[in-house]
Design an enzyme around this catalytic site. Sequence first.
Site, PDB file in Angstrom:
ATOM      1  N   LYS A  24       0.854  -1.202   0.000  1.00 27.92           N
ATOM      2  CA  LYS A  24       0.000   0.000   0.000  1.00 27.92           C
ATOM      3  C   LYS A  24       0.882   1.240   0.000  1.00 27.92           C
ATOM      4  O   LYS A  24       0.519   2.276  -0.558  1.00 27.92           O
ATOM      5  CB  LYS A  24      -0.932  -0.003   1.215  1.00 27.92           C
ATOM      6  CG  LYS A  24      -2.071  -1.000   1.069  1.00 27.92           C
ATOM      7  CD  LYS A  24      -2.980  -1.010   2.276  1.00 27.92           C
ATOM      8  CE  LYS A  24      -4.047  -2.083   2.098  1.00 27.92           C
ATOM      9  NZ  LYS A  24      -4.972  -2.163   3.214  1.00 27.92           N
ATOM     10  N   GLY A  25       2.051   1.135   0.645  1.00 30.52           N
ATOM     11  CA  GLY A  25       3.010   2.246   0.685  1.00 30.52           C
ATOM     12  C   GLY A  25       3.488   2.633  -0.706  1.00 30.52           C
ATOM     13  O   GLY A  25       3.746   3.810  -0.983  1.00 30.52           O
ATOM     14  N   LYS A 111      -6.819 -19.519 -17.957  1.00 31.02           N
ATOM     15  CA  LYS A 111      -7.245 -20.865 -17.533  1.00 31.02           C
ATOM     16  C   LYS A 111      -8.520 -21.273 -18.259  1.00 31.02           C
ATOM     17  O   LYS A 111      -9.262 -20.419 -18.742  1.00 31.02           O
ATOM     18  CB  LYS A 111      -7.486 -20.883 -16.024  1.00 31.02           C
ATOM     19  CG  LYS A 111      -6.206 -20.894 -15.224  1.00 31.02           C
ATOM     20  CD  LYS A 111      -6.445 -21.493 -13.851  1.00 31.02           C
ATOM     21  CE  LYS A 111      -5.144 -21.726 -13.140  1.00 31.02           C
ATOM     22  NZ  LYS A 111      -5.342 -22.410 -11.852  1.00 31.02           N
ATOM     23  N   GLU A 138       1.942 -15.826  -1.997  1.00 34.70           N
ATOM     24  CA  GLU A 138       1.493 -15.652  -3.391  1.00 34.70           C
ATOM     25  C   GLU A 138       0.862 -14.278  -3.573  1.00 34.70           C
ATOM     26  O   GLU A 138       0.015 -13.870  -2.777  1.00 34.70           O
ATOM     27  CB  GLU A 138       0.471 -16.733  -3.755  1.00 34.70           C
ATOM     28  CG  GLU A 138       0.058 -16.671  -5.226  1.00 34.70           C
ATOM     29  CD  GLU A 138      -1.117 -17.577  -5.562  1.00 34.70           C
ATOM     30  OE1 GLU A 138      -0.885 -18.615  -6.189  1.00 34.70           O
ATOM     31  OE2 GLU A 138      -2.265 -17.241  -5.187  1.00 34.70           O
ATOM     32  N   ALA A 150     -13.215 -12.815 -11.366  1.00 39.81           N
ATOM     33  CA  ALA A 150     -12.708 -13.875 -10.476  1.00 39.81           C
ATOM     34  C   ALA A 150     -13.502 -13.927  -9.172  1.00 39.81           C
ATOM     35  O   ALA A 150     -13.756 -15.004  -8.638  1.00 39.81           O
ATOM     36  CB  ALA A 150     -11.224 -13.668 -10.188  1.00 39.81           C
TER      37      ALA A 150
HETATM   38  P1  0O2 Z   1     -14.390 -13.524   2.222  1.00 42.52           P
HETATM   39  O1  0O2 Z   1     -15.844 -13.240   2.206  1.00 42.52           O
HETATM   40  O2  0O2 Z   1     -14.056 -14.853   2.817  1.00 42.52           O
HETATM   41  O3  0O2 Z   1     -13.763 -13.317   0.873  1.00 42.52           O
HETATM   42  P2  0O2 Z   1      -7.479  -3.634   5.520  1.00 42.52           P
HETATM   43  O4  0O2 Z   1      -6.305  -3.763   6.426  1.00 42.52           O
HETATM   44  O5  0O2 Z   1      -8.713  -3.041   6.131  1.00 42.52           O
HETATM   45  O6  0O2 Z   1      -7.145  -3.059   4.184  1.00 42.52           O
HETATM   46  P3  0O2 Z   1      -8.741  -6.295   5.655  1.00 42.52           P
HETATM   47  O7  0O2 Z   1     -10.039  -5.831   6.194  1.00 42.52           O
HETATM   48  O8  0O2 Z   1      -7.939  -7.235   6.528  1.00 42.52           O
HETATM   49  O9  0O2 Z   1      -7.829  -5.132   5.145  1.00 42.52           O
HETATM   50  O10 0O2 Z   1      -9.040  -7.049   4.355  1.00 42.52           O
HETATM   51  P4  0O2 Z   1      -8.527  -6.767   2.852  1.00 42.52           P
HETATM   52  O11 0O2 Z   1      -7.052  -6.965   2.822  1.00 42.52           O
HETATM   53  O12 0O2 Z   1      -9.059  -5.475   2.357  1.00 42.52           O
HETATM   54  O13 0O2 Z   1      -9.271  -7.881   2.078  1.00 42.52           O
HETATM   55  C1  0O2 Z   1      -9.450  -9.177   2.534  1.00 42.52           C
HETATM   56  C2  0O2 Z   1     -10.383  -9.856   1.532  1.00 42.52           C
HETATM   57  O14 0O2 Z   1      -9.773  -9.868   0.266  1.00 42.52           O
HETATM   58  C3  0O2 Z   1     -10.636 -11.277   1.902  1.00 42.52           C
HETATM   59  O15 0O2 Z   1     -11.974 -11.371   2.261  1.00 42.52           O
HETATM   60  C4  0O2 Z   1     -10.444 -12.081   0.619  1.00 42.52           C
HETATM   61  O16 0O2 Z   1     -11.653 -12.396   0.001  1.00 42.52           O
HETATM   62  C5  0O2 Z   1      -9.785 -11.173  -0.320  1.00 42.52           C
HETATM   63  N1  0O2 Z   1      -8.414 -11.520  -0.668  1.00 42.52           N
HETATM   64  C6  0O2 Z   1      -7.395 -10.647  -0.683  1.00 42.52           C
HETATM   65  N2  0O2 Z   1      -6.274 -11.196  -1.108  1.00 42.52           N
HETATM   66  C7  0O2 Z   1      -6.545 -12.439  -1.383  1.00 42.52           C
HETATM   67  C8  0O2 Z   1      -5.768 -13.518  -1.890  1.00 42.52           C
HETATM   68  O17 0O2 Z   1      -4.586 -13.427  -2.186  1.00 42.52           O
HETATM   69  N3  0O2 Z   1      -6.403 -14.681  -2.067  1.00 42.52           N
HETATM   70  C9  0O2 Z   1      -7.695 -14.821  -1.762  1.00 42.52           C
HETATM   71  N4  0O2 Z   1      -8.253 -15.996  -1.944  1.00 42.52           N
HETATM   72  N5  0O2 Z   1      -8.464 -13.818  -1.288  1.00 42.52           N
HETATM   73  C10 0O2 Z   1      -7.902 -12.655  -1.111  1.00 42.52           C
HETATM   74  P5  0O2 Z   1     -12.398 -12.013   3.612  1.00 42.52           P
HETATM   75  O18 0O2 Z   1     -12.436 -10.945   4.626  1.00 42.52           O
HETATM   76  O19 0O2 Z   1     -11.549 -13.176   3.939  1.00 42.52           O
HETATM   77  O20 0O2 Z   1     -13.841 -12.447   3.268  1.00 42.52           O
HETATM   78  P1  0O2 Z   2      -8.664 -19.347  -2.488  1.00 45.81           P
HETATM   79  O1  0O2 Z   2      -8.032 -18.939  -1.228  1.00 45.81           O
HETATM   80  O2  0O2 Z   2     -10.014 -19.938  -2.294  1.00 45.81           O
HETATM   81  O3  0O2 Z   2      -8.605 -18.310  -3.552  1.00 45.81           O
HETATM   82  P2  0O2 Z   2      -4.742 -24.881  -7.952  1.00 45.81           P
HETATM   83  O4  0O2 Z   2      -5.507 -24.565  -6.691  1.00 45.81           O
HETATM   84  O5  0O2 Z   2      -4.225 -26.267  -8.022  1.00 45.81           O
HETATM   85  O6  0O2 Z   2      -5.506 -24.437  -9.185  1.00 45.81           O
HETATM   86  P3  0O2 Z   2      -2.032 -23.707  -7.689  1.00 45.81           P
HETATM   87  O7  0O2 Z   2      -1.218 -24.547  -8.600  1.00 45.81           O
HETATM   88  O8  0O2 Z   2      -1.751 -23.806  -6.232  1.00 45.81           O
HETATM   89  O9  0O2 Z   2      -3.556 -23.915  -7.960  1.00 45.81           O
HETATM   90  O10 0O2 Z   2      -1.848 -22.232  -8.055  1.00 45.81           O
HETATM   91  P4  0O2 Z   2      -2.556 -21.233  -9.018  1.00 45.81           P
HETATM   92  O11 0O2 Z   2      -3.500 -21.916  -9.965  1.00 45.81           O
HETATM   93  O12 0O2 Z   2      -1.497 -20.389  -9.595  1.00 45.81           O
HETATM   94  O13 0O2 Z   2      -3.360 -20.355  -7.995  1.00 45.81           O
HETATM   95  C1  0O2 Z   2      -4.458 -20.800  -7.295  1.00 45.81           C
HETATM   96  C2  0O2 Z   2      -5.257 -19.592  -6.884  1.00 45.81           C
HETATM   97  O14 0O2 Z   2      -5.506 -18.773  -8.038  1.00 45.81           O
HETATM   98  C3  0O2 Z   2      -6.614 -19.972  -6.374  1.00 45.81           C
HETATM   99  O15 0O2 Z   2      -6.562 -20.171  -4.995  1.00 45.81           O
HETATM  100  C4  0O2 Z   2      -7.460 -18.773  -6.730  1.00 45.81           C
HETATM  101  O16 0O2 Z   2      -7.283 -17.723  -5.789  1.00 45.81           O
HETATM  102  C5  0O2 Z   2      -6.865 -18.362  -8.044  1.00 45.81           C
HETATM  103  N1  0O2 Z   2      -7.513 -19.071  -9.151  1.00 45.81           N
HETATM  104  C6  0O2 Z   2      -6.963 -20.007  -9.949  1.00 45.81           C
HETATM  105  N2  0O2 Z   2      -7.843 -20.440 -10.872  1.00 45.81           N
HETATM  106  C7  0O2 Z   2      -8.991 -19.772 -10.651  1.00 45.81           C
HETATM  107  C8  0O2 Z   2     -10.286 -19.781 -11.296  1.00 45.81           C
HETATM  108  O17 0O2 Z   2     -10.556 -20.517 -12.241  1.00 45.81           O
HETATM  109  N3  0O2 Z   2     -11.210 -18.942 -10.784  1.00 45.81           N
HETATM  110  C9  0O2 Z   2     -10.963 -18.121  -9.715  1.00 45.81           C
HETATM  111  N4  0O2 Z   2     -11.936 -17.334  -9.289  1.00 45.81           N
HETATM  112  N5  0O2 Z   2      -9.759 -18.096  -9.087  1.00 45.81           N
HETATM  113  C10 0O2 Z   2      -8.791 -18.911  -9.548  1.00 45.81           C
HETATM  114  P5  0O2 Z   2      -7.464 -21.244  -4.295  1.00 45.81           P
HETATM  115  O18 0O2 Z   2      -6.653 -22.429  -3.928  1.00 45.81           O
HETATM  116  O19 0O2 Z   2      -8.716 -21.460  -5.048  1.00 45.81           O
HETATM  117  O20 0O2 Z   2      -7.755 -20.554  -2.916  1.00 45.81           O
END
Ligand code: 0O2
Ligand code: 0O2
Length: 206
Positions: A24-25, A111, A138, A150
Amino acid sequence: MLKHWDLFLAPYKQAVEELKVKLKGMRSQYELKSTHSPIEFVTGRVKPIPSVLDKAARKGIPLDRLEEMQDIAGLRMMCQFVDDIPSVVEILKERNDFEVVEERNYITEKKESGYRSYHVVLRYPVQTIEGEKKILVEIQIRTLAMNFWATIEHSLNYKYSGNFPKEIKERLQRASEAAFQLDEEMSKIREEIQEAQVMFSRKKEK
Ligand code: 0O2
Ligand code: 0O2
């Protein structure tokens, strides 16, 4: 048992919090210079333990090698334009507080689902009371349009447990194509705005 998982996740939580501040910085620095920021906003999360265990089972990762999982600590960097993405990747590679160890380009290689995003994996050193611990993090770098797609697809995935009805799957693929077209159009508009700005500043110089 709970304490064990808390201990395991602690360095990942610390890494996500630290990297959120650092990334963010970067945006604030662009704002101070009044130049276009390639970063629109940054989010981050630690993967919940049930999701870690599901993924480990799915990928055949033994429980004593969970640190091999690359996205227990995950951040997202959102950009306005597709062209901002390589700039962000370059900035990340030039930093010396972590190392980029892997890159996956799902923008040139979209994908099958229609997912587009650029993934980089970092090896990030966390300072703990037992000394330095390097963990994998990641970062998903994507445009606002890619993020919109997504996010919707991810929530539908929960609803249908990955088994989309054919019609929804096709709609999602069409929506992915529409998001791609939106990115293309925005890039063209951006080029025109920049050309107009150059022409305007040349006129002022005369
Ligand atoms: P849900 O419904 O499970 O998705 P702040 O310090 O206020 O800026 P805060 O409140 O900790 O931050 O949350 P931030 O960083 O704004 O956002 C967190 C939300 O972003 C999560 O939702 C995730 O859905 C999503 N998110 C951000 N980065 C990633 C990532 O790398 N992978 C995945 N899978 N999601 C990510 P919540 O709160 O878990 O709710
Ligand atoms: P979360 O926390 O639910 O997002 P794999 O899980 O086997 O496909 P791999 O090899 O670990 O993946 O890595 P990849 O494919 O580089 O990254 C996986 C993550 O990319 C996923 O995390 C998603 O956040 C995002 N991603 C990959 N493919 C898709 C897709 O088709 N749709 C969406 N919405 N997101 C995708 P996870 O594991 O789902 O965790």
